[in-house]
Design a protein around this motif. Structure first.
Motif, PDB file in Angstrom:
ATOM      1  N   HIS A   1      49.527  83.841  59.195  1.00 51.17           N
ATOM      2  CA  HIS A   1      49.768  84.669  60.435  1.00 51.17           C
ATOM      3  C   HIS A   1      48.653  84.626  61.195  1.00 51.17           C
ATOM      4  N   PRO A   2      48.729  83.973  62.358  1.00 52.65           N
ATOM      5  CA  PRO A   2      47.459  83.720  63.449  1.00 52.65           C
ATOM      6  C   PRO A   2      46.757  84.856  63.481  1.00 52.65           C
ATOM      7  N   VAL A   3      46.821  85.936  63.461  1.00 52.76           N
ATOM      8  CA  VAL A   3      46.037  87.191  63.915  1.00 52.76           C
ATOM      9  C   VAL A   3      45.539  87.670  62.545  1.00 52.76           C
ATOM     10  N   ARG A   4      46.539  87.742  61.834  1.00 53.24           N
ATOM     11  CA  ARG A   4      45.937  88.103  60.234  1.00 53.24           C
ATOM     12  C   ARG A   4      44.744  87.234  59.690  1.00 53.24           C
ATOM     13  N   CYS A   5      44.937  85.947  59.989  1.00 63.79           N
ATOM     14  CA  CYS A   5      43.887  84.946  59.677  1.00 63.79           C
ATOM     15  C   CYS A   5      42.598  85.150  60.354  1.00 63.79           C
ATOM     16  N   LEU A   6      42.603  85.391  61.747  1.00 65.99           N
ATOM     17  CA  LEU A   6      41.400  85.734  62.337  1.00 65.99           C
ATOM     18  C   LEU A   6      40.658  86.882  61.713  1.00 65.99           C
ATOM     19  N   ARG A   7      41.649  87.896  61.452  1.00 63.78           N
ATOM     20  CA  ARG A   7      40.965  89.073  60.927  1.00 63.78           C
ATOM     21  C   ARG A   7      40.405  89.056  59.787  1.00 63.78           C
ATOM     22  N   HIS A   8      40.921  88.119  58.754  1.00 65.84           N
ATOM     23  CA  HIS A   8      40.377  87.757  57.427  1.00 65.84           C
ATOM     24  C   HIS A   8      38.975  87.113  57.523  1.00 65.84           C
ATOM     25  N   PHE A   9      38.967  86.151  58.494  1.00 66.74           N
ATOM     26  CA  PHE A   9      37.640  85.507  58.725  1.00 66.74           C
ATOM     27  C   PHE A   9      36.521  86.424  59.310  1.00 66.74           C
TER      28      PHE A   9
ATOM     29  N   VAL B   1      62.189  84.694  67.553  1.00 68.70           N
ATOM     30  CA  VAL B   1      60.980  85.557  68.057  1.00 68.70           C
ATOM     31  C   VAL B   1      59.734  85.143  67.279  1.00 68.70           C
ATOM     32  N   THR B   2      58.806  84.587  68.103  1.00 68.16           N
ATOM     33  CA  THR B   2      57.614  83.773  67.883  1.00 68.16           C
ATOM     34  C   THR B   2      56.330  84.927  67.375  1.00 68.16           C
ATOM     35  N   MET B   3      55.790  84.497  66.169  1.00 63.81           N
ATOM     36  CA  MET B   3      54.628  85.362  65.620  1.00 63.81           C
ATOM     37  C   MET B   3      53.477  85.329  66.915  1.00 63.81           C
ATOM     38  N   ALA B   4      52.590  86.774  67.054  1.00 61.47           N
ATOM     39  CA  ALA B   4      51.724  87.062  67.854  1.00 61.47           C
ATOM     40  C   ALA B   4      50.654  85.582  67.518  1.00 61.47           C
ATOM     41  N   GLU B   5      49.713  85.319  68.629  1.00 60.83           N
ATOM     42  CA  GLU B   5      48.656  84.356  68.147  1.00 60.83           C
ATOM     43  C   GLU B   5      47.498  84.745  68.738  1.00 60.83           C
ATOM     44  N   ALA B   6      46.254  84.619  67.836  1.00 64.47           N
ATOM     45  CA  ALA B   6      44.929  85.310  68.106  1.00 64.47           C
ATOM     46  C   ALA B   6      44.175  84.356  69.241  1.00 64.47           C
ATOM     47  N   GLU B   7      43.013  84.791  69.635  1.00 62.39           N
ATOM     48  CA  GLU B   7      42.399  84.084  70.554  1.00 62.39           C
ATOM     49  C   GLU B   7      41.815  82.857  69.913  1.00 62.39           C
ATOM     50  N   MET B   8      41.433  81.774  70.482  1.00 61.58           N
ATOM     51  CA  MET B   8      41.018  80.403  70.171  1.00 61.58           C
ATOM     52  C   MET B   8      39.571  80.765  69.566  1.00 61.58           C
TER      53      MET B   8
ATOM     54  N   ARG C   1      42.137  84.733  75.120  1.00 57.27           N
ATOM     55  CA  ARG C   1      42.991  85.807  75.087  1.00 57.27           C
ATOM     56  C   ARG C   1      44.028  85.592  73.822  1.00 57.27           C
ATOM     57  N   ALA C   2      44.196  86.849  73.160  1.00 59.91           N
ATOM     58  CA  ALA C   2      45.510  86.711  72.108  1.00 59.91           C
ATOM     59  C   ALA C   2      46.701  86.827  72.865  1.00 59.91           C
ATOM     60  N   VAL C   3      47.562  86.179  72.045  1.00 54.03           N
ATOM     61  CA  VAL C   3      49.059  86.086  72.540  1.00 54.03           C
ATOM     62  C   VAL C   3      49.939  86.900  71.886  1.00 54.03           C
ATOM     63  N   PRO C   4      50.651  87.903  72.629  1.00 58.28           N
ATOM     64  CA  PRO C   4      51.915  88.792  71.658  1.00 58.28           C
ATOM     65  C   PRO C   4      52.959  87.936  71.287  1.00 58.28           C
ATOM     66  N   ASN C   5      53.870  88.932  70.709  1.00 52.05           N
ATOM     67  CA  ASN C   5      55.134  88.100  69.951  1.00 52.05           C
ATOM     68  C   ASN C   5      55.841  87.792  71.321  1.00 52.05           C
ATOM     69  N   SER C   6      56.617  86.896  71.166  1.00 50.22           N
ATOM     70  CA  SER C   6      57.644  86.236  72.517  1.00 50.22           C
ATOM     71  C   SER C   6      58.951  85.885  71.799  1.00 50.22           C
TER      72      SER C   6
END
Length: 370
Positions: free
Chosen positions: A6-14, A71-78, A27-32
């Motif tokens: 999961h892109p957001v969970r991945c960034l939080r882990h790092f 439904v697409t997963m939320a995405e983190a910042e680059m 900016r982060a992208v919400p679920n769509s």
């Protein structure tokens, strides 16, 4: 393999780790909720699950958890991570007590079995700075264009300004064409994907290692995609397109389908991308009003289509996946389906009338899926 997919969970882990610099942008992208495909195949309902991903669509997807279809997963910042004094092994950063795999279909926690520090057969064994780009799937067109190439956009200006920062890519003809298109010289491209021994790939030591945001397997991330498109389109002129294959995935009656389309729509231009170099392919797809073709890497270039263009995919119902639907949804491309009641790589006939109906709807400006 997909613990942190999961892109957001991945960034939080790092971000919870230490020992490196983490630079974020955007900016982060919400679920769509993705648009619903168009399908004319008799007997098929959009609520019926198909393929390995169990793709399906429901009237009200809002309460459903994120999936690879509707439904697409939320995405983190680059982001880009910067390591000091580390080894590089194919697409991974290796330190004394940990490593970071390249993500995408390789995953983020792929074990490196029996890792040894094996120097390359020739050339230097260490360097000053390197940007890690490719994983072990990189030579495949989809994996390169959708899962690795977008990472290049995250540090493009810096890499162009400082050619002493090496970029790890296989010296594959298709990949080298892309790198040339983007303005990179061969001397900046480091191939560490050829085996140093019978069973080992080379590992090189660098004082500074740039590790760009890892992509997801089979689902391109939107912010890097749009950034990459802007960079590529700035280097292109405009042209027109259609898509094809040379193997069993191409319909047996493909010539008859094309002939029928040309007869029905004499003012339309139907052009194949086969045999063209990368630059010409991108120019063709970017100028296309509609792209139509069987499931496979021949549709990989829809990532260069203009917003609002149409994609018509011949989907093998038994084993098809939603790779190209994901890309189309991110880019606001109208996605249409001709469902083929076969497994992938099985000979089939494409319904001519169905193909004509789709092209006719697009030519008339109709949006049957809305």
């Amino acid at each position: 393999m997909y613990t942190f997919n999961h892109p957001v969970r991945c960034l939080r882990h790092f971000a919870s780790l230490g020992g490196f610099l983490l630079y974020k942008q955007g900016r982060a992208v919400p679920n769509s909720i993705n648009p619903t495909p168009v399908i004319f195949t008799p007997g098929w309902r959009l609520g019926r699950k198909f393929g390995r991903w169990e793709g399906h669509w429901v009237p009200n997807p809002a309460p459903f958890p994120p999936t690879r279809s509707q439904v697409t997963m939320a995405e983190a910042e680059m982001y880009v991570m910067v390591f000091q004094n580390s080894w590089v092994y194919r697409g991974s950063v290796v330190q004394c007590d940990r490593y970071f795999a390249p993500g995408a279909c390789t995953g983020l926690i792929e074990p490196i079995q029996g890792f040894e520090l094996v120097p390359p057969k020739k050339g230097p064994t260490e360097g000053e700075a390197v940007f890690i780009l490719c994983d072990r799937h990189c030579k495949g067109y989809y994996h390169w264009t959708h899962e690795q190439l977008p990472r290049l956009a995250l540090m493009y200006d810096r890499l162009m300004a400082d050619p002493t920062i090496l970029i790890t890519v296989p010296h594959n003809t298709m990949i080298l064409q892309y790198m040339e298109l983007l303005g990179f010289q061969p001397a900046q491209l480091l191939d560490i994907y050829k085996k140093a021994t019978k069973s080992r790939y080379p590992s090189l030591f660098f004082r500074t290692v740039y590790y760009p945001q890892p992509m997801r397997c089979g689902s391109i991330l939107a912010p890097p995609l749009f950034l990459l498109r802007r960079l590529v389109f700035a280097r292109l002129s405009l042209r027109v397109v259609l898509a094809d294959r040379r193997d069993v995935r191409q319909p047996r009656n493909a010539k008859n389908v094309t002939a029928a389309l040309r007869a029905e729509f004499p003012d339309a231009e139907f052009t194949s991308h086969l045999g063209l170099p990368v630059r010409k392919q991108i120019e063709l797809f970017n100028a296309a009003d509609m792209v139509m073709g069987p499931h496979g890497a021949n549709l990989g270039n829809i990532m260069w289509c203009r917003q609002g263009a149409t994609v018509l995919e011949y989907v093998p119902a038994k084993t098809g996946n939603l790779c190209y639907y994901q890309t189309a949804s991110k880019l606001d491309l109208q996605y249409r389906i001709i469902m083929v009641d076969q497994a992938i790589d099985t000979p089939y006939q494409l319904p001519v009338a169905e193909a004509v109906r789709h092209v006719g709807a697009v030519a008339a400006g109709a949006a049957d899926c809305r």
